[in-house]
Structure formats: structure tokens, C-alpha cells
Enzyme design. Sequence first.
Site, PDB file in Angstrom:
ATOM      1  N   ASP A  23      24.701   2.354 -41.794  1.00 21.62           N
ATOM      2  CA  ASP A  23      24.636   3.701 -41.180  1.00 21.62           C
ATOM      3  C   ASP A  23      25.866   3.960 -40.354  1.00 21.62           C
ATOM      4  OD1 ASP A  23      21.858   3.938 -42.196  1.00 21.62           O
ATOM      5  OD2 ASP A  23      21.240   2.700 -40.622  1.00 21.62           O
TER       6      ASP A  23
ATOM      7  N   HIS B 228      23.317   7.146 -48.026  1.00 23.30           N
ATOM      8  CA  HIS B 228      24.550   7.808 -47.351  1.00 23.30           C
ATOM      9  C   HIS B 228      24.229   9.371 -47.534  1.00 23.30           C
ATOM     10  CE1 HIS B 228      25.185   6.383 -51.616  1.00 23.30           C
ATOM     11  NE2 HIS B 228      26.031   7.453 -51.709  1.00 23.30           N
TER      12      HIS B 228
ATOM     13  N   THR C 157      20.304  -8.197 -45.785  1.00 20.00           N
ATOM     14  CA  THR C 157      19.904  -7.748 -47.131  1.00 20.00           C
ATOM     15  C   THR C 157      20.040  -8.737 -48.006  1.00 20.00           C
ATOM     16  OG1 THR C 157      20.353  -5.808 -48.476  1.00 20.00           O
ATOM     17  CG2 THR C 157      22.376  -6.952 -47.760  1.00 20.00           C
TER      18      THR C 157
END
Length: 430
Positions: A13, A41, A238
Site C-alpha cells: 500500500d 493498486h 505473503t
Amino acid sequence: MTSVVVVGTQWGDEGKGKITDFLSADAEVIARYQGGDNAGHTIVIDGKKFKLHLIPSGIFFPQKISVIGNGVVVNPKSLVKELAYLHNEGVTTDNLRISDRAQVILPYHIQLDQLQEDAKGDNKIGTTIKGIGPAYMDKAARVGIRIADLLDKDIFAERLRINLAEKNRLFEKMYDSTPLDFDAIFEEYYAYGQEIKQYVTDTSVILNDALDAGKRVLFEGAQGVMLDIDQGTYPFVTSSNPVAGGVTIGSGVGPSKINKVVGVCKAYTSRVGDGPFPTELFDEVGERIREVGHEYGTTTGRPRRVGWFDSVVMRHSRRVSGITNLSLNSIDVLSGLDTVKICVAYDLDGKRIDYYPANLEQLKRCKPIYEELPGWQEDITGVRSLEELPENARNYVRRVGELVGVRISTFSVGPGREQTNILESVWASI
């Protein structure tokens, strides 16, 4: 050959989509190399916001090729929906190319993601429940279904039947959950495959041919270095490698063909989900930054955690990603504060350290050591050069560059393309 990699240097982000969109103006090919539709995005064009999750930011340049590389895990349902969204907005997608080697996310990955997260209870990771982790698990276990398989009716049916039988046993025996139906999944997802078939090719050939021909190629990362499965705050990460090194694996382009790495960061720090965050703010300053910065996840809509700029995190990111240039975003969000803080080091059990510990228990005990700088009250959203910034804002930008140890190439004072200011052209310096 000329190539630039754009990576997030924090927990995602950071504004990578905007910077990728900005740098895409001088690129001829734009490629994404990892992650899936768990990443979001936002690109602002002529005041209009476009929110994407899978398709690269370069899609808005119809004369340029946009690539979804082999390192991306693709949910065909999400992709078809995103294509329809772009078409409805009048955006052509004829310039999209999808790797035939990319892995496919299927409904059993999403169901398993939810079940595993629920089973963790208080130890949950904070996953987006998009099936990303389970899809990468299947890839590593060599049972994943690739885009090339999805397009072949017989191969897809065979592999789906085998995988679904195993997953359904897991759902029923271990999680006491409802099994999934083969026919429903097969018909729906084979149809999705036929819808995207026109875009599918060997993208490593496209990328290497472009580089060998001297074309400018821009690689777009998802998430951020601190969410990297190897270099991030494991296990609160992730399932792929957002670091610049992930480009070579996720695109099929060798490391000798990478020229520059642009690290994208905000003038403060934010994070979605659980995990360590040494500079997190819990006071009215944090709430103000969250509201002014519109800090809510593009994918989840969840409020982001926010904190002061952490140069310890940034130096870690610089080191493990080989960052050559820095793009500093959202400086305008800090306007109106009497003082602004930058974390320069940590206090760990009374000892000053300037590295990011891998041990999470140690990390929990780390207290940020701050350097305070005077703030600025002016509205800077219309600033178009470093010299136009108020002196205190200018000093803040310079101090960030000094502490991170990387020259700042661009800084942004708002979400629009026109609010990105160039200090040094990344392309021209190659």
C-alpha cells in the site's frame, strides 16, 4: 537492454501502482511478477480512480504491452471480472499478455484459505482469504494447475478431479466442512479459460525479446518487502517474493538483465493485517493520518494500521532488494502536524540496534528511537518541485534519503499523476 523494477519497501500500500503508472509513460513493456488478486493498486487518471488487483498498471497505455508473469497466481474468475470492469470503462485490453506457466487459483484454494485461517484462532495471519497461500502450496507440492492446463479440456479435467478429491477429503475429515462439486467448478473455470485464451502466451519470450531489442521494460511488484516470505515479518507475510529478486523467478528474465530497482515508500508507515509494527500509532495522530491518508485496504476495505516512518525497515528493504532509487509518497498527509517523527533505530532490552530482528519475540520488545523534526502547516498538494516545498517539508524529504541511504528520484504530494515530482529520471540514468 533497459529494465526497472518497482518494489514496495514497507508492508504494501505504498503507492506502487501510481509510481508504476508514472514510470510506464517511458516504458514499452510493463510486467507483474508475483502475488495475485490479494494485492490492490489504485491509479488516478484525470481525477478518476481505477482499482485493479491482477492486471498490471500499464494496461492504461494501449500502445504498451502489459504482462502477467509466471510467478503470479491467477484467479480466472477475478481476472474475467477485472477485464469486464476495464471494458465497461472504455479501456482496451488488447495489449494484455498472460503467462501460460502462471498458476491457477480455484475455489478449493479459497475454501482452504478460510478454513486454515479460522483454525488458527488468535494466531491468525490476517490473510485476505483469496486462496493465495494454498495456491502457492500446491505449486511447491507440484500439484498445481497452470494456465496452460486450464486451456486444455482433458488435462484440466484430469488434474482438477485428482486435486478436488484430495481437497474434499481434507475438508470433510479434518475441517468437517462441505465438499465442493467437480462438475460445477470444471464448467465454470474451463469457460473462464476460454475467455482469457486470447491473451495467453509464453511471456518470458516477450520479455526477453523486448530487452534484447533494447526496449524499456518495467517490472511491477505487489505487496512489499516486509511481506516477503523470506525477508519479511514471517509468518505474517505473503506467500511469494515481492523483493526485486522475485523478478527473475516470476518473469523468466535473468538477473543480469535488471538495471534499476525503485523502492516505493510512504512518508509514514501503514500495514493491513496482523504482525509486528514497531512504530504503530494508537493515538489521535495515528487516527488523523489514517483519515487524511484514506488508509483503508484496496482489496479488503479494512482500516490500515499506521505509524511513523521507520528507517530501520527501510534500510532492511534497501539491502535485501538492492534498491537504487527511492520514490517517497504521501508527504501531503503529514501537513498540519506540529512535529513529525522518524524512527532511526530500536531499543532492544536497553541496547540500541539498527537492524530488523528475525526473532518476533525480540521484535515485540523493540522500542522505536525517534528523531523529531518540526512539521509544516502549509497545503503542499499543488507543489511541483522540491524548491516549492516548505522548508520543514524539504528537510524531512532530505532526512529520509539520508537515513535510508538511497537517493530520492521522485516525491509525491497527492494521488494524481501530476502530483508526482521528478528529482532524477530513473530511465535517463541507466
